[in-house]
Design an enzyme around this catalytic site. Structure first.
Site, PDB file in Angstrom:
ATOM      1  N   ARG A  10      -0.549  18.512   9.552  1.00  0.00           N
ATOM      2  CA  ARG A  10       0.376  17.383   9.537  1.00  0.00           C
ATOM      3  C   ARG A  10      -0.079  16.233  10.436  1.00  0.00           C
ATOM      4  O   ARG A  10       0.350  15.094  10.285  1.00  0.00           O
ATOM      5  CB  ARG A  10       1.790  17.864   9.927  1.00  0.00           C
ATOM      6  CG  ARG A  10       2.853  16.799   9.876  1.00  0.00           C
ATOM      7  CD  ARG A  10       4.282  17.356   9.740  1.00  0.00           C
ATOM      8  NE  ARG A  10       4.491  18.594  10.460  1.00  0.00           N
ATOM      9  CZ  ARG A  10       4.618  18.692  11.800  1.00  0.00           C
ATOM     10  NH1 ARG A  10       4.591  17.610  12.534  1.00  0.00           N
ATOM     11  NH2 ARG A  10       4.782  19.872  12.362  1.00  0.00           N
ATOM     12  N   TYR A  64      10.536  -2.998  -7.244  1.00  0.00           N
ATOM     13  CA  TYR A  64      10.526  -1.695  -7.899  1.00  0.00           C
ATOM     14  C   TYR A  64      11.931  -1.081  -7.768  1.00  0.00           C
ATOM     15  O   TYR A  64      12.537  -1.153  -6.695  1.00  0.00           O
ATOM     16  CB  TYR A  64       9.482  -0.819  -7.200  1.00  0.00           C
ATOM     17  CG  TYR A  64       9.357   0.573  -7.742  1.00  0.00           C
ATOM     18  CD1 TYR A  64       8.768   0.789  -8.985  1.00  0.00           C
ATOM     19  CD2 TYR A  64       9.814   1.674  -7.015  1.00  0.00           C
ATOM     20  CE1 TYR A  64       8.647   2.079  -9.482  1.00  0.00           C
ATOM     21  CE2 TYR A  64       9.682   2.954  -7.507  1.00  0.00           C
ATOM     22  CZ  TYR A  64       9.097   3.143  -8.741  1.00  0.00           C
ATOM     23  OH  TYR A  64       8.974   4.398  -9.230  1.00  0.00           O
ATOM     24  N   ASP A 129       4.112  -5.398  -1.779  1.00  0.00           N
ATOM     25  CA  ASP A 129       3.817  -4.249  -2.637  1.00  0.00           C
ATOM     26  C   ASP A 129       2.776  -4.721  -3.657  1.00  0.00           C
ATOM     27  O   ASP A 129       3.061  -5.530  -4.527  1.00  0.00           O
ATOM     28  CB  ASP A 129       5.102  -3.774  -3.326  1.00  0.00           C
ATOM     29  CG  ASP A 129       4.902  -2.492  -4.128  1.00  0.00           C
ATOM     30  OD1 ASP A 129       3.780  -2.281  -4.645  1.00  0.00           O
ATOM     31  OD2 ASP A 129       5.869  -1.713  -4.270  1.00  0.00           O
ATOM     32  N   LYS A 154      -0.298   5.269  -9.018  1.00  0.00           N
ATOM     33  CA  LYS A 154      -0.561   4.415 -10.182  1.00  0.00           C
ATOM     34  C   LYS A 154      -2.064   4.182 -10.344  1.00  0.00           C
ATOM     35  O   LYS A 154      -2.795   5.104 -10.644  1.00  0.00           O
ATOM     36  CB  LYS A 154       0.242   3.126 -10.038  1.00  0.00           C
ATOM     37  CG  LYS A 154       1.703   3.340  -9.614  1.00  0.00           C
ATOM     38  CD  LYS A 154       2.516   4.075 -10.658  1.00  0.00           C
ATOM     39  CE  LYS A 154       3.859   4.592 -10.134  1.00  0.00           C
ATOM     40  NZ  LYS A 154       4.716   3.616  -9.475  1.00  0.00           N
TER      41      LYS A 154
HETATM   42  C1  LIG Z   1       5.731   3.652  -8.466  1.00  0.00           C
HETATM   43  C2  LIG Z   1       5.979   2.500  -7.565  1.00  0.00           C
HETATM   44  C3  LIG Z   1       6.509   2.685  -6.286  1.00  0.00           C
HETATM   45  C4  LIG Z   1       6.903   4.055  -5.763  1.00  0.00           C
HETATM   46  O1  LIG Z   1       5.819   4.893  -5.670  1.00  0.00           O
HETATM   47  P1  LIG Z   1       5.892   6.517  -5.836  1.00  0.00           P
HETATM   48  O2  LIG Z   1       4.487   6.913  -5.657  1.00  0.00           O
HETATM   49  O3  LIG Z   1       6.451   6.795  -7.195  1.00  0.00           O
HETATM   50  O4  LIG Z   1       6.797   6.998  -4.770  1.00  0.00           O
HETATM   51  C5  LIG Z   1       6.673   1.572  -5.478  1.00  0.00           C
HETATM   52  N1  LIG Z   1       6.365   0.328  -5.923  1.00  0.00           N
HETATM   53  C6  LIG Z   1       5.870   0.115  -7.152  1.00  0.00           C
HETATM   54  C7  LIG Z   1       5.545  -1.261  -7.577  1.00  0.00           C
HETATM   55  C8  LIG Z   1       5.659   1.185  -8.018  1.00  0.00           C
HETATM   56  O5  LIG Z   1       5.186   0.969  -9.253  1.00  0.00           O
END
Ligand SMILES: *Cc1c(COP(=O)(O)O)cnc(C)c1O
Length: 337
Positions: A10, A64, A129, A154
């Site tokens: 961790r 998101y 983001d 992603k």
């Molecule tokens: C998927 C996504 C998130 C969250 O990410 P996870 O890996 O699903 O927790 C945050 N911001 C954007 C733009 C996303 O597409």
């Protein structure tokens, strides 16, 4: 990665540290801290703000869906003021710790000018983001963002088989985030770190190929009789100059008929949420990813009930077009009957 030999999983891991170093380089930041998911990464940023006695967050919609919900619910002890880029200065309070934005926005793909917002933010850290654009197409730190967040689930992983999140930032922020990661346990598993590191080797070719296909599909969709509106960054004139290279690999569009019919008829394209993988996915934001966002907010953010979001993958562009065209045309014929 803490100095010395590994003590306990961790606290740090060398494979994860290699992924972090690569991400810091790609985003042009001093450091990066990886987490078990994108939401875990955002959670750590919010908790760091609370820990600094700055629980107030200024955020720009649309975000998101789950990020919107996390902020709106105040679950972590933060408060939020939702604002627009124009009204940002008025939203800042003495206890504001973070300004949060996403560009291109999800799912309308509208863009905000990072440089202008960073200037308006003054000394306050701006978190962008950057999941949709990836550092291949857009590097927010070059425009003044102090923190850049990714859902590594992603594009960075790129194959829809790994979850992760990462924040690139200054060494100062990174220290606070690592401390939070240790106590909350939101660590990236080393095997996920390995997959993400491997994903980065093909990131440039995957992102550019998917974006080229998306641009072509956006062009064809705009001319389709069953499509009433197409949202694709490269199609708008007032884009922030020098910010994002091309339009990316997401295309949103409104249809004349029932969007659920279109989703039900695709064969090559997969009806599913997520994005940034090898497979092209289609989804209906108002009943899936943005269902959690209040109705009125959804409408004001331009997320109509007729909107579909296509996350383009690596299939042949003509194969994808045939699938889309057939689904759209069949749905329109049924609606006319
Ligand atoms: C998927 C996504 C998130 C969250 O990410 P996870 O890996 O699903 O927790 C945050 N911001 C954007 C733009 C996303 O597409």
């Amino acid at each position: 990665m803490p100095p010395g030999h590994p003590i306990y999983g961790r606290l740090g891991n060398t494979t994860v540290a290699r992924f972090e170093a690569a991400m810091a380089d790609l985003e042009g930041c001093a450091a990066a801290v990886a987490f078990s998911s994108g939401m875990a990464a955002l959670t750590a940023c919010l908790l760091a703000s609370v820990a600094r006695q700055r629980p107030h967050i200024v955020a720009i919609r649309p975000l998101y869906g789950t990020s919107d919900h996390l902020l709106d619910s105040g679950l972590l002890g933060t408060t939020v003021t939702w604002t627009t880029p124009e009204d940002l200065p008025a939203a800042i309070q003495s206890d504001t710790g973070l300004i949060i934005m996403e560009t291109p926005a999800n799912p309308t793909l509208s863009e905000h000018d990072i440089g202008r917002l960073a200037k308006a933010a003054g000394d306050l850290p701006l978190l962008v983001d950057n999941t949709f654009a990836t550092p291949i197409l857009q590097r927010p730190a070059e425009h003044g963002a102090q923190m850049v967040l990714h859902s590594a689930t992603k594009f960075l992983g790129g194959h829809g088989d790994v979850m992760g999140g990462v924040v690139t930032c200054t060494e100062d922020f990174a220290r606070a985030l690592r401390q939070i990661r240790i106590v909350t346990g939101a660590v990236l598993h080393p095997f996920a770190g390995y997959l993400l590191l491997r994903g980065l080797s093909t990131l440039p070719i995957r992102v550019r190929r998917a974006a080229a296909t998306a641009a072509e599909l956006a062009r064809r969709l705009a001319a389709h009789p069953s499509v009433t509106r197409v949202f694709y960054p490269a199609h708008t004139d007032d884009r922030p100059p020098g910010q994002m290279d091309g339009g990316g690999s997401l295309v949103s569009f409104e249809v004349a008929g029932d969007p659920r019919d279109v989703v039900a008829r695709v064969r090559l394209i997969t009806p599913a949420v997520s994005l940034g993988g090898v497979d092209t996915l289609i989804q209906h934001p108002s009943s899936l990813t943005h269902r959690i966002v209040p109705d009125d907010v959804r409408q004001r953010s331009g997320i109509s009930d007729r909107l579909l979001r296509l996350a383009v993958g690596l299939e042949d562009p003509d194969d994808l077009w045939h699938d889309l065209d057939r689904s759209l045309s069949t749905s329109a014929q049924e609606a006319a009957r």
